[in-house]
Design a protein around this motif. Structure first.
Motif, PDB file in Angstrom:
ATOM      1  N   GLY A   1       0.818  -1.203   0.000  1.00 47.73           N
ATOM      2  CA  GLY A   1       0.000   0.000   0.000  1.00 47.73           C
ATOM      3  C   GLY A   1       0.856   1.260   0.000  1.00 47.73           C
ATOM      4  N   MET A   2       1.931   1.199   0.759  1.00 44.91           N
ATOM      5  CA  MET A   2       2.825   2.357   0.828  1.00 44.91           C
ATOM      6  C   MET A   2       3.480   2.598  -0.543  1.00 44.91           C
ATOM      7  SD  MET A   2       6.299   3.034   1.107  1.00 44.91           S
ATOM      8  CE  MET A   2       7.031   1.484   1.644  1.00 44.91           C
ATOM      9  N   VAL A   3       3.951   1.527  -1.192  1.00 40.02           N
ATOM     10  CA  VAL A   3       4.574   1.670  -2.520  1.00 40.02           C
ATOM     11  C   VAL A   3       3.537   2.201  -3.521  1.00 40.02           C
ATOM     12  CG1 VAL A   3       5.607   0.406  -4.457  1.00 40.02           C
ATOM     13  CG2 VAL A   3       6.326  -0.092  -2.105  1.00 40.02           C
ATOM     14  N   ALA A   4       2.317   1.677  -3.451  1.00 41.78           N
ATOM     15  CA  ALA A   4       1.259   2.126  -4.368  1.00 41.78           C
ATOM     16  C   ALA A   4       0.967   3.610  -4.159  1.00 41.78           C
ATOM     17  CB  ALA A   4      -0.006   1.295  -4.140  1.00 41.78           C
TER      18      ALA A   4
ATOM     19  N   LEU B   1       1.923   6.371  -7.116  1.00 41.82           N
ATOM     20  CA  LEU B   1       0.934   7.261  -7.753  1.00 41.82           C
ATOM     21  C   LEU B   1       1.323   8.728  -7.547  1.00 41.82           C
ATOM     22  CD1 LEU B   1      -2.405   5.445  -6.807  1.00 41.82           C
ATOM     23  CD2 LEU B   1      -1.667   6.020  -9.136  1.00 41.82           C
ATOM     24  N   ALA B   2       1.787   9.050  -6.349  1.00 39.06           N
ATOM     25  CA  ALA B   2       2.159  10.442  -6.070  1.00 39.06           C
ATOM     26  C   ALA B   2       3.351  10.862  -6.921  1.00 39.06           C
ATOM     27  CB  ALA B   2       2.491  10.601  -4.582  1.00 39.06           C
ATOM     28  N   HIS B   3       4.225   9.903  -7.222  1.00 36.99           N
ATOM     29  CA  HIS B   3       5.438  10.201  -7.994  1.00 36.99           C
ATOM     30  C   HIS B   3       5.094  10.586  -9.434  1.00 36.99           C
ATOM     31  CE1 HIS B   3       9.799  10.069  -8.052  1.00 36.99           C
ATOM     32  NE2 HIS B   3       9.779   9.419  -9.202  1.00 36.99           N
ATOM     33  N   ALA B   4       3.938  10.100  -9.933  1.00 45.12           N
ATOM     34  CA  ALA B   4       3.588  10.337 -11.353  1.00 45.12           C
ATOM     35  C   ALA B   4       3.622  11.829 -11.750  1.00 45.12           C
ATOM     36  CB  ALA B   4       2.248   9.687 -11.682  1.00 45.12           C
TER      37      ALA B   4
ATOM     38  N   ALA C   1      10.569   3.051  -3.171  1.00 45.13           N
ATOM     39  CA  ALA C   1      10.188   3.579  -1.855  1.00 45.13           C
ATOM     40  C   ALA C   1      11.410   3.913  -1.010  1.00 45.13           C
ATOM     41  CB  ALA C   1       9.293   2.575  -1.131  1.00 45.13           C
ATOM     42  N   ASP C   2      12.575   3.409  -1.422  1.00 48.89           N
ATOM     43  CA  ASP C   2      13.803   3.740  -0.679  1.00 48.89           C
ATOM     44  C   ASP C   2      14.041   5.250  -0.655  1.00 48.89           C
ATOM     45  OD1 ASP C   2      14.177   1.088  -0.291  1.00 48.89           O
ATOM     46  OD2 ASP C   2      15.795   0.862  -1.749  1.00 48.89           O
ATOM     47  N   SER C   3      13.442   5.962  -1.626  1.00 51.91           N
ATOM     48  CA  SER C   3      13.663   7.411  -1.683  1.00 51.91           C
ATOM     49  C   SER C   3      12.691   8.180  -0.780  1.00 51.91           C
ATOM     50  CB  SER C   3      13.521   7.899  -3.131  1.00 51.91           C
ATOM     51  OG  SER C   3      12.213   7.636  -3.609  1.00 51.91           O
TER      52      SER C   3
ATOM     53  N   PRO D   1       9.572   8.437   8.184  1.00 48.00           N
ATOM     54  CA  PRO D   1       8.352   8.962   8.831  1.00 48.00           C
ATOM     55  C   PRO D   1       7.204   9.143   7.832  1.00 48.00           C
ATOM     56  CG  PRO D   1      10.277  10.244   9.485  1.00 48.00           C
ATOM     57  CD  PRO D   1      10.720   9.346   8.380  1.00 48.00           C
ATOM     58  N   ASP D   2       7.514   9.533   6.595  1.00 48.75           N
ATOM     59  CA  ASP D   2       6.467   9.708   5.588  1.00 48.75           C
ATOM     60  C   ASP D   2       5.829   8.365   5.225  1.00 48.75           C
ATOM     61  OD1 ASP D   2       7.299  12.280   5.685  1.00 48.75           O
ATOM     62  OD2 ASP D   2       8.151  12.359   3.674  1.00 48.75           O
ATOM     63  N   ARG D   3       6.670   7.333   5.155  1.00 43.89           N
ATOM     64  CA  ARG D   3       6.128   6.001   4.849  1.00 43.89           C
ATOM     65  C   ARG D   3       5.191   5.537   5.951  1.00 43.89           C
ATOM     66  NH1 ARG D   3      10.664   1.777   3.207  1.00 43.89           N
ATOM     67  NH2 ARG D   3      12.349   3.120   2.632  1.00 43.89           N
ATOM     68  N   ARG D   4       5.644   5.745   7.197  1.00 44.33           N
ATOM     69  CA  ARG D   4       4.822   5.272   8.325  1.00 44.33           C
ATOM     70  C   ARG D   4       3.495   6.015   8.366  1.00 44.33           C
ATOM     71  NH1 ARG D   4       9.046   5.614  11.750  1.00 44.33           N
ATOM     72  NH2 ARG D   4       7.915   7.121  13.012  1.00 44.33           N
ATOM     73  N   LYS D   5       3.549   7.317   8.048  1.00 49.50           N
ATOM     74  CA  LYS D   5       2.311   8.121   8.061  1.00 49.50           C
ATOM     75  C   LYS D   5       1.330   7.575   7.012  1.00 49.50           C
ATOM     76  CE  LYS D   5       0.946  13.011   7.765  1.00 49.50           C
ATOM     77  NZ  LYS D   5       0.366  13.205   6.454  1.00 49.50           N
ATOM     78  N   ALA D   6       1.857   7.280   5.813  1.00 47.25           N
ATOM     79  CA  ALA D   6       0.981   6.756   4.754  1.00 47.25           C
ATOM     80  C   ALA D   6       0.392   5.406   5.170  1.00 47.25           C
ATOM     81  CB  ALA D   6       1.769   6.625   3.446  1.00 47.25           C
ATOM     82  N   SER D   7       1.226   4.547   5.750  1.00 50.92           N
ATOM     83  CA  SER D   7       0.724   3.223   6.159  1.00 50.92           C
ATOM     84  C   SER D   7      -0.307   3.353   7.271  1.00 50.92           C
ATOM     85  CB  SER D   7       1.886   2.334   6.621  1.00 50.92           C
ATOM     86  OG  SER D   7       2.724   2.038   5.527  1.00 50.92           O
ATOM     87  N   ALA D   8      -0.047   4.255   8.218  1.00 43.37           N
ATOM     88  CA  ALA D   8      -1.008   4.434   9.328  1.00 43.37           C
ATOM     89  C   ALA D   8      -2.358   4.880   8.770  1.00 43.37           C
ATOM     90  CB  ALA D   8      -0.473   5.446  10.334  1.00 43.37           C
TER      91      ALA D   8
END
Ligand SMILES: NC(=O)c1ccc[n+]([C@@H]2O[C@H](COP(=O)([O-])OP(=O)(O)OC[C@H]3O[C@@H](n4cnc5c(N)ncnc54)[C@H](OP(=O)(O)O)[C@@H]3O)[C@@H](O)[C@H]2O)c1
Length: 318
Positions: free
Chosen positions: A126-129, A133-136, A261-263, A267-274
């Motif tokens: 979910g985090m990668v997805a 999408l945001a990267h597009a 997602a390594d980039s 904290p941003d990843r955790r926020k998206a997952s939460a």
């Protein structure tokens, strides 16, 4: 404790169950008693040896996400963590184990009504997805094609694009039965792997989880100012001359990006997952678990992945 390592690169039989000492949490870490382990497509790519050039070696323990209960903490960690149900990103591996020590900043507390199994089905994919999408970048009202939608990243991308207000969410998949399941998750058009089928004439965004030799043929499906983001290489790397094909579409002002997602800062990843875990508890996102298998059956899990029979995530249970 039991663990599974990649003893030899190659097929699934190169995985072996081993016995390891139980880890002791160092300063800043917690010990997790693992209840669910997500089996990712990347685990099979690492096992094949294809990522040896990125530093992966035989003896590697695959698995980058687990969920379970904190049973001990290292120095400097609030003991209130003990007993909490958590999801954790374990990094580049180390997840196929009964217990693991993880830095406290990699943890997310699980909402009460989200199971460990659901957490590892939603977590990394979910985090990668989300960030793919945001990267597009993808914006509401745009059309999206998800190439390789039947895997865990694709399933989450379909759901997030639909939830994000896409005007159309087309998918490539290998069977009509999978197409029907993807429609239930938000897909509006189902195409075959080559992209043939009843879909929009063009797309604003293509999220490509497959890559491989066919990737450049999808540039033709982008609308003017369209963006392709490659988030996976399930079919291998694209041909070396794919840039020439992109330049042949010069007058459409297309963009091409790789996304890892390594980039994304932790904290941003955790926020998206939460946020996604919370959305799942409200019924706004669905976790798709293909099958639960015991940790000892990791070979079978990888065989099923290699055979292409998995829709969503296989989850291993210690
Ligand atoms: N960007 C990141 O940060 C990040 C993070 C983790 C993983 N990854 C990458 O993501 C990939 C794994 O994602 P995943 O687990 O969602 O995928 P997956 O389950 O391994 O594959 C997704 C789907 O692709 C389709 N497919 C397989 N081979 C194909 C081929 N030759 N041509 C066309 N379609 C094909 C299959 O569906 P159908 O049979 O229905 O067509 C499959 O279900 C790996 O490459 C991994 O390295 C990236």
């Amino acid at each position: 404790m039991r663990a599974v390592e990649i003893r030899t690169f190659g097929g699934p039989d190169g995985l072996a169950v081993i016995d390891l000492p139980s880890p002791v949490p160092a300063a800043g870490e917690v010990l997790i008693s693992v209840e669910a382990i997500g089996v990712g497509g990347v685990d099979t790519v690492i096992r094949s040896g294809a990522l040896a050039g990125f530093g992966f070696r035989e003896g590697h323990i695959p698995g980058n996400e687990v969920a379970g209960t904190v049973t001990a903490v290292g120095d400097g960690v609030d003991p209130a963590w003990i007993g909490r149900r958590v999801w954790a990103f374990t990094g580049e591996g180390g997840g196929y184990v009964e217990r693991t020590a993880v830095p406290v900043e990699k943890l997310l507390s699980l909402p009460e009504n989200l199971s460990a199994t659901d957490a590892v089905a939603l977590g990394t994919s979910g985090m990668v997805a989300h960030f793919g999408l945001a990267h597009a970048p993808f914006e509401a009202g745009e059309s999206v094609l998800v190439r390789g939608a039947a895997g865990s990243i694709g399933i989450m991308t379909v759901q997030l694009a639909a939830r994000g207000g896409a005007s159309a969410v087309a998918v490539t998949t290998s069977s009509s039965e999978r197409g029907d399941r993807l429609r239930e998750l938000g897909a509006t058009h189902v195409l075959d792997r080559s992209g043939a089928g009843d879909g929009p004439a063009g797309y604003d965004v293509i999220v490509d989880i497959v890559s491989g030799v066919d990737m450049p043929s999808f540039f033709d499906r982008l609308n003017p100012n369209g963006r392709m983001v490659v988030v996976g290489v399930v079919a291998g790397m694209p041909p070396a001359d794919f840039g020439a094909k992109l330049m042949a579409t010069f007058r459409k002002s297309l963009s091409f990006a790789a996304f890892s997602a390594d980039s994304i800062p932790e904290p941003d990843r955790r926020k998206a997952s939460a946020e996604q875990f919370a959305a799942a508890t409200r019924g706004e996102l669905r976790s798709v678990v293909h099958e639960l298998l015991p940790l000892e059956k990791a070979v079978l899990a990888h065989r099923k992945m290699d055979d292409g029979e998995v829709f969503g995530r296989i989850v291993l249970t210690p």
